[in-house]
Design a protein around this motif. Structure first.
Motif, PDB file in Angstrom:
ATOM      1  N   UNK A   1       0.778  -1.227   0.000  1.00  0.00           N
ATOM      2  CA  UNK A   1       0.000   0.000   0.000  1.00  0.00           C
ATOM      3  C   UNK A   1       0.808   1.273   0.000  1.00  0.00           C
ATOM      4  N   UNK A   2       2.136   1.202  -0.095  1.00  0.00           N
ATOM      5  CA  UNK A   2       2.943   2.401  -0.194  1.00  0.00           C
ATOM      6  C   UNK A   2       2.636   3.100  -1.508  1.00  0.00           C
ATOM      7  N   UNK A   3       2.628   4.425  -1.486  1.00  0.00           N
ATOM      8  CA  UNK A   3       2.263   5.190  -2.662  1.00  0.00           C
ATOM      9  C   UNK A   3       3.495   5.854  -3.279  1.00  0.00           C
ATOM     10  N   UNK A   4       3.620   5.669  -4.600  1.00  0.00           N
ATOM     11  CA  UNK A   4       4.667   6.318  -5.382  1.00  0.00           C
ATOM     12  C   UNK A   4       3.967   7.316  -6.300  1.00  0.00           C
ATOM     13  N   UNK A   5       4.476   8.530  -6.339  1.00  0.00           N
ATOM     14  CA  UNK A   5       3.978   9.544  -7.257  1.00  0.00           C
ATOM     15  C   UNK A   5       5.048   9.750  -8.322  1.00  0.00           C
TER      16      UNK A   5
END
Length: 127
Positions: free
Chosen positions: A120-124
């Motif tokens: 669930x880690x978010x990368x932009x």
């Protein structure tokens, strides 16, 4: 002053390492393993000398990623162009990662995508 690195705890140390190496051309250093505590980590370096430390340990607990709370929300990588954002977003989607938003131009003028990766880690990714 500059930030030396950002650290992320994960249960999936090897998968997280492989993700940053494959999609962002990171270079993984040697794995550190403290046999006494069970702590393990890698430093991943990028072409501009930015680094991420990914870490794990036996007593690590998962947090509820469904709730929005305090703390770091995402890591952002600037790729240098809209076509690069489009291409990587498409590749990540095809490889089974959840594209949360984008590619799109935000209200404040950024061209970006947000992708939910491992745990669930978010990368932009931005232009």
């Amino acid at each position: 002053m500059k930030i030396d690195h950002i650290a992320i705890y994960t249960h999936e140390l090897e998968n997280m390492k492989d993700f940053f190496v494959k999609y962002f051309n990171g270079t993984a250093g040697d794995k550190y393993h403290n046999t006494k505590s069970g702590f393990m980590s890698y430093f991943i370096s990028f072409e501009d000398n930015t680094r991420i430390e990914i870490m794990t340990r036996p007593e690590l607990n998962l947090s509820d990623k469904e709730k929005i709370g305090v703390g770091y929300h995402h890591l952002s990588f600037s790729l240098g162009g809209r076509k690069k954002v489009d291409k990587l977003t498409s590749e990540l989607s095809k490889d089974g990662y959840n594209v949360i938003s984008g590619p799109r131009t935000t209200g404040d003028g950024y061209y970006e995508s947000q992708i939910s990766i491992i745990e669930g880690n978010i990368i932009e990714i931005t232009e």
